[in-house]
Design a protein around this motif. Structure first.
Motif, PDB file in Angstrom:
ATOM      1  N   VAL A 195      -3.916  14.297  -3.365  1.00 28.95           N
ATOM      2  CA  VAL A 195      -2.945  13.605  -2.516  1.00 28.95           C
ATOM      3  C   VAL A 195      -3.212  12.107  -2.607  1.00 28.95           C
ATOM      4  O   VAL A 195      -4.326  11.661  -2.329  1.00 28.95           O
ATOM      5  CB  VAL A 195      -3.050  14.072  -1.044  1.00 28.95           C
ATOM      6  CG1 VAL A 195      -2.059  13.315  -0.177  1.00 28.95           C
ATOM      7  CG2 VAL A 195      -2.808  15.563  -0.944  1.00 28.95           C
ATOM      8  N   PRO A 196      -2.222  11.330  -3.040  1.00 29.26           N
ATOM      9  CA  PRO A 196      -2.455   9.889  -3.152  1.00 29.26           C
ATOM     10  C   PRO A 196      -2.299   9.191  -1.803  1.00 29.26           C
ATOM     11  O   PRO A 196      -1.534   9.637  -0.953  1.00 29.26           O
ATOM     12  CB  PRO A 196      -1.351   9.444  -4.117  1.00 29.26           C
ATOM     13  CG  PRO A 196      -0.248  10.414  -3.895  1.00 29.26           C
ATOM     14  CD  PRO A 196      -0.878  11.704  -3.481  1.00 29.26           C
ATOM     15  N   ALA A 197      -3.042   8.122  -1.620  1.00 31.93           N
ATOM     16  CA  ALA A 197      -2.835   7.250  -0.462  1.00 31.93           C
ATOM     17  C   ALA A 197      -2.711   5.837  -0.997  1.00 31.93           C
ATOM     18  O   ALA A 197      -3.558   5.375  -1.740  1.00 31.93           O
ATOM     19  CB  ALA A 197      -3.998   7.352   0.505  1.00 31.93           C
ATOM     20  N   LEU A 198      -1.621   5.189  -0.646  1.00 31.12           N
ATOM     21  CA  LEU A 198      -1.369   3.855  -1.185  1.00 31.12           C
ATOM     22  C   LEU A 198      -1.579   2.822  -0.081  1.00 31.12           C
ATOM     23  O   LEU A 198      -2.090   3.122   0.979  1.00 31.12           O
ATOM     24  CB  LEU A 198       0.059   3.788  -1.720  1.00 31.12           C
ATOM     25  CG  LEU A 198       0.440   4.873  -2.723  1.00 31.12           C
ATOM     26  CD1 LEU A 198       1.914   4.792  -3.039  1.00 31.12           C
ATOM     27  CD2 LEU A 198      -0.362   4.718  -3.992  1.00 31.12           C
ATOM     28  N   GLY A 199      -1.164   1.609  -0.366  1.00 30.22           N
ATOM     29  CA  GLY A 199      -1.175   0.587   0.674  1.00 30.22           C
ATOM     30  C   GLY A 199      -2.243  -0.465   0.508  1.00 30.22           C
ATOM     31  O   GLY A 199      -2.263  -1.438   1.236  1.00 30.22           O
ATOM     32  N   TYR A 200      -3.145  -0.309  -0.472  1.00 28.36           N
ATOM     33  CA  TYR A 200      -4.199  -1.307  -0.621  1.00 28.36           C
ATOM     34  C   TYR A 200      -3.700  -2.578  -1.295  1.00 28.36           C
ATOM     35  O   TYR A 200      -4.370  -3.601  -1.278  1.00 28.36           O
ATOM     36  CB  TYR A 200      -5.375  -0.711  -1.393  1.00 28.36           C
ATOM     37  CG  TYR A 200      -6.013   0.414  -0.633  1.00 28.36           C
ATOM     38  CD1 TYR A 200      -6.876   0.143   0.417  1.00 28.36           C
ATOM     39  CD2 TYR A 200      -5.699   1.729  -0.911  1.00 28.36           C
ATOM     40  CE1 TYR A 200      -7.425   1.161   1.153  1.00 28.36           C
ATOM     41  CE2 TYR A 200      -6.249   2.757  -0.179  1.00 28.36           C
ATOM     42  CZ  TYR A 200      -7.111   2.474   0.852  1.00 28.36           C
ATOM     43  OH  TYR A 200      -7.646   3.482   1.589  1.00 28.36           O
ATOM     44  N   VAL A 201      -2.540  -2.509  -1.933  1.00 24.38           N
ATOM     45  CA  VAL A 201      -2.013  -3.701  -2.587  1.00 24.38           C
ATOM     46  C   VAL A 201      -0.630  -4.052  -2.032  1.00 24.38           C
ATOM     47  O   VAL A 201       0.022  -4.963  -2.512  1.00 24.38           O
ATOM     48  CB  VAL A 201      -1.928  -3.506  -4.115  1.00 24.38           C
ATOM     49  CG1 VAL A 201      -1.856  -4.837  -4.826  1.00 24.38           C
ATOM     50  CG2 VAL A 201      -3.110  -2.750  -4.636  1.00 24.38           C
ATOM     51  N   HIS A 202      -0.188  -3.307  -1.024  1.00 22.49           N
ATOM     52  CA  HIS A 202       1.168  -3.555  -0.546  1.00 22.49           C
ATOM     53  C   HIS A 202       1.264  -4.921   0.119  1.00 22.49           C
ATOM     54  O   HIS A 202       0.486  -5.250   0.998  1.00 22.49           O
ATOM     55  CB  HIS A 202       1.562  -2.469   0.448  1.00 22.49           C
ATOM     56  CG  HIS A 202       2.930  -2.658   1.008  1.00 22.49           C
ATOM     57  ND1 HIS A 202       4.041  -2.608   0.212  1.00 22.49           N
ATOM     58  CD2 HIS A 202       3.361  -2.935   2.249  1.00 22.49           C
ATOM     59  CE1 HIS A 202       5.104  -2.839   0.957  1.00 22.49           C
ATOM     60  NE2 HIS A 202       4.722  -3.038   2.194  1.00 22.49           N
ATOM     61  N   ARG A 203       2.247  -5.722  -0.372  1.00 27.74           N
ATOM     62  CA  ARG A 203       2.396  -7.067   0.178  1.00 27.74           C
ATOM     63  C   ARG A 203       3.748  -7.245   0.843  1.00 27.74           C
ATOM     64  O   ARG A 203       3.911  -8.042   1.735  1.00 27.74           O
ATOM     65  CB  ARG A 203       2.247  -8.108  -0.936  1.00 27.74           C
ATOM     66  CG  ARG A 203       0.871  -8.184  -1.508  1.00 27.74           C
ATOM     67  CD  ARG A 203       0.875  -8.595  -2.960  1.00 27.74           C
ATOM     68  NE  ARG A 203       1.403  -7.550  -3.801  1.00 27.74           N
ATOM     69  CZ  ARG A 203       1.479  -7.604  -5.118  1.00 27.74           C
ATOM     70  NH1 ARG A 203       1.072  -8.663  -5.737  1.00 27.74           N
ATOM     71  NH2 ARG A 203       1.973  -6.614  -5.808  1.00 27.74           N
ATOM     72  N   GLY A 204       4.744  -6.476   0.389  1.00 25.86           N
ATOM     73  CA  GLY A 204       6.085  -6.620   0.947  1.00 25.86           C
ATOM     74  C   GLY A 204       6.892  -7.679   0.235  1.00 25.86           C
ATOM     75  O   GLY A 204       7.561  -8.496   0.862  1.00 25.86           O
ATOM     76  N   LEU A 205       6.826  -7.677  -1.110  1.00 29.13           N
ATOM     77  CA  LEU A 205       7.503  -8.729  -1.872  1.00 29.13           C
ATOM     78  C   LEU A 205       9.019  -8.644  -1.780  1.00 29.13           C
ATOM     79  O   LEU A 205       9.709  -9.653  -1.868  1.00 29.13           O
ATOM     80  CB  LEU A 205       7.100  -8.664  -3.345  1.00 29.13           C
ATOM     81  CG  LEU A 205       5.637  -8.922  -3.643  1.00 29.13           C
ATOM     82  CD1 LEU A 205       5.425  -9.021  -5.125  1.00 29.13           C
ATOM     83  CD2 LEU A 205       5.193 -10.206  -2.984  1.00 29.13           C
ATOM     84  N   GLU A 206       9.542  -7.413  -1.603  1.00 26.92           N
ATOM     85  CA  GLU A 206      10.997  -7.272  -1.556  1.00 26.92           C
ATOM     86  C   GLU A 206      11.563  -8.054  -0.378  1.00 26.92           C
ATOM     87  O   GLU A 206      12.710  -8.487  -0.403  1.00 26.92           O
ATOM     88  CB  GLU A 206      11.366  -5.790  -1.442  1.00 26.92           C
ATOM     89  CG  GLU A 206      11.060  -5.031  -2.719  1.00 26.92           C
ATOM     90  CD  GLU A 206      11.203  -3.537  -2.569  1.00 26.92           C
ATOM     91  OE1 GLU A 206      11.588  -3.078  -1.492  1.00 26.92           O
ATOM     92  OE2 GLU A 206      10.938  -2.836  -3.548  1.00 26.92           O
TER      93      GLU A 206
END
Lengths: 358, 167, 122
Positions: free
Chosen positions: A34-45
């Motif tokens: 199960v992947p967990a993301l968010g360590y690089v999320h910056r919100g560029l959009e």
């Protein structure tokens, strides 16, 4: 033996970037990931609210440093579609040249990291040594090694002189010779095959169903390359998508290796046919409307959705990157393989986490 | 005697750990390029290792976001003293182009104390090597005066404000 | 691009139809149209061509997830859950709004909405 949940990442020696996987293992065999993301999320959009549509080029280039040229190209193409701008032919060829150079450098980078993931350090060093020639070309033609920043709405910022083209051709010859010298090491070597053949198999049906993109899809036997859309100058430069049928880590590596050689060929042909003329069209007005378009990045298809309301700031920018599409296939590849092979399989999709999370 | 050998070798062969903290990969691949044939920092005795407990130097690339700040703090805490932190790239320095994005806390120094700042977008390998060499003098300094160096640098991990004073 | 309009009731049925036609799931784009409504644009692909389907929903509406039809949809639907606060039914695996943001993180509202809505789970 009962199941154990092992955390993999975010900081891990083989991972250049932080991604976290929760691996459920039974003895040494992975049962679920199960992947967990968010360590690089910056919100560029969401930066579209603070930066206008010209400034956003610099932002989308930094969605991912490795394929920055393609991000900017796709974004500029979107804006040009909305504003009805005709890009000069020379700029279209130059975009192809720089984007294919980026593909070469990205694939060489990946081939090195991939070799490192199964402990073949000398090949890792070889690939990175070859890659430095491409970085030199980037620096000599665009002024920066990684983020070349050549795109602008309506064309490109920089031009190539005939002597530069000649020099690039010379460098690419060297790259090709050096690559051919380690081709058999990468594709026929007993040790390499032992570590990669049959690891992380993705069947043709699964690859299609789970929406895999790029070399991950082509490694499973589906000939789908967004360059078939004939964007920019690709309508004049014929090419065949590279396909392998194995569906395992080895096939994905082979696709990337062959694509590197193919890209060298594309750059050569593009330089030979480079027409004269302007490198950028005049831009007037502001974009309005909505569009969705795709380009082929080193890691696969990248989709941009752009909605503009006629002001300086875009209404919505949505970026679907190839690794985002490749994460569901990755979770399907991992069950059934041994723990020691996890790094090889994770790297085989060429994960670019900063693309994925933006 | 043993302490002297330790002190010498720490400066002559620093081990570094690299953590990507929400960068665009540009600085990461340049940091990796430092280790490969053309730039090859291993000839200076610099070794890249993945384990923070073995490392003297922490290289951080990219801006800190709300999730990875805890990871960064943990890695920094796990490293044995004396240690130095090198922030690489514009976004590691201040947040750079991502500064206004909603999930970005800012530069690395908002979370942990930084000793050397390497600018550039992305920072060039030469600049990164220069930063590491620059950092070694700081490391030597910290080694000579462990109390002073460690006393002055203090971060309250519960608050995002910068609470430490510069050395 | 000309998105075809759909409703949440027919969404899953039509997705099955689209899949039977040999289309591949590309992604979902969520955008805020007015203060109280969102639009979900579903992108599909067949033979290098993109097809778009648009669903307009009020902000507090529960949307049926596409996961039972296209299992690859889980990641993007979790992302939309994080960024716009849209709740999806039958989402598997469901990160419940913590794909990008942890429990202790400061970002708790719906960052992609100009006009924020409070999350149901507080």
């Amino acid at each position: 033996m009962s199941n154990t949940i092992l955390p993999f990442g975010p900081q891990h020696p083989v991972l250049p970037e932080p991604i976290h996987l929760s691996l459920t293992v039974e003895d040494e065999v992975v049962r679920q990931a199960v992947p967990a993301l968010g360590y690089v999320h910056r919100g560029l959009e969401m930066l579209t609210r603070k930066k206008d549509f010209h400034q956003m080029i610099q932002v989308v280039e930094r969605v991912c440093g490795i394929c920055s040229m393609m991000h900017a190209m796709c974004y500029c193409r979107g804006i040009e579609t909305l504003m009805d701008i005709e890009v000069p032919r020379r700029a279209q060829f130059l975009r192809v040249i720089w984007s294919e150079l980026h593909r070469i450098h990205s694939h060489l980078l990946w081939l090195g990291l991939y070799a490192d993931s199964f402990g073949f350090e000398s090949v890792f060093m070889q690939f990175w040594k070859i890659r430095e020639r491409i970085m030199d070309i980037n620096e000599a033609t665009a002024g920066n090694r990684v983020i070349v920043s050549v795109n602008r709405v309506g064309g490109v910022r920089r031009d190539l002189s005939p002597s530069q083209c000649w020099w690039i051709g010379e460098q690419l010859d060297e790259v090709e010779t050096e690559l051919k010298a380690i081709e058999s090491t990468m594709l026929d070597n007993y040790t390499v095959k032992k570590r990669t053949v049959g690891k992380g198999v993705l069947t043709k049906e699964d690859a299609w169903e789970l929406g895999a993109a790029g070399p991950t899809l082509r490694g499973s036997g589906i000939a789908r390359d967004m360059r078939e859309l004939k964007y920019e100058a690709l309508d004049e430069l014929e090419f065949e998508p590279v396909v392998e049928t194995g569906g395992d880590a080895y096939a994905r590596g082979a696709v990337r290796f062959k694509e590197t050689l193919q890209s060298i060929d594309l750059v050569r042909r593009a330089m030979a046919r480079l027409p004269g003329g302007e490198t950028a069209a005049k831009v007037k007005g502001k974009p309005e409307g909505e569009t969705a378009l795709r380009v082929e990045q080193p890691r696969g298809e990248c989709m941009y959705y752009i909605k503009a309301d006629g002001s300086r700031f875009l209404d919505r920018l949505r970026i679907r990157t190839p690794t985002f599409a490749n994460i569901p296939p990755l979770t399907a590849m991992l069950p059934g393989i041994e723990l020691a092979d996890v790094p090889v399989v994770v790297l085989s999709i060429d994960p670019c986490i900063s693309c994925t999370e933006r | 005697m043993f302490k002297k050998i330790m002190e010498r070798s720490r400066i002559k062969s620093p081990w570094l750990v690299h953590y990507d903290c929400g960068s665009c990969n540009g600085c990461d691949i340049e940091t990796l390029a430092c280790l490969t044939p053309l730039y090859d920092v291993e000839r200076f005795g610099v070794l890249n290792i993945g384990n923070p407990k073995h490392a003297d130097v922490l290289i951080v690339t990219g801006s800190v976001n709300t999730r990875n700040r805890h990871v960064l703090e943990q890695i920094h805490r796990q490293m044995p003293s004396p240690k130095i932190v090198i922030a690489v790239g514009s976004c590691g320095l201040s947040g750079g182009i991502f500064k206004e994005a909603y999930n970005v806390v800012g530069g690395v120094d908002r979370v942990i104390p930084v000793d050397v700042y390497v600018p550039g977008c992305p920072a060039r390998p030469e600049a990164i090597i220069d930063g590491v060499v620059e950092g070694l003098s700081v490391l030597a300094d910290k080694q000579r005066r462990p109390d002073a160096a460690n006393g002055a640098v203090a971060v309250d991990h519960t608050n995002s404000e910068i609470l430490y004073e510069s050395r | 691009m000309n998105p075809v309009d759909m409703t949440t009731e027919t969404l899953r049925q039509q997705a099955k139809q689209i899949k039977a036609d040999g289309c591949r799931f590309v992604t979902v784009t969520c955008l805020e149209e007015t203060e109280d409504t969102l639009a979900l644009i579903y992108h599909f692909e067949k033979n290098l061509e993109l097809f778009h389907y648009r669903v307009r929903i009020p902000k507090d509406k529960v949307v049926p997830s596409l996961c039972p039809v296209f299992s690859a949809a889980f990641l993007v639907e979790n992302e939309i859950r994080d960024q716009f606060g849209v709740t999806f039914e039958d989402l598997e695996p469901d990160f419940n709004g913590t794909l990008y943001f942890g429990d202790s993180d400061v970002v708790t509202a719906t960052p992609f909405c100009r006009f924020g809505v409070k999350r149901a789970d507080g």
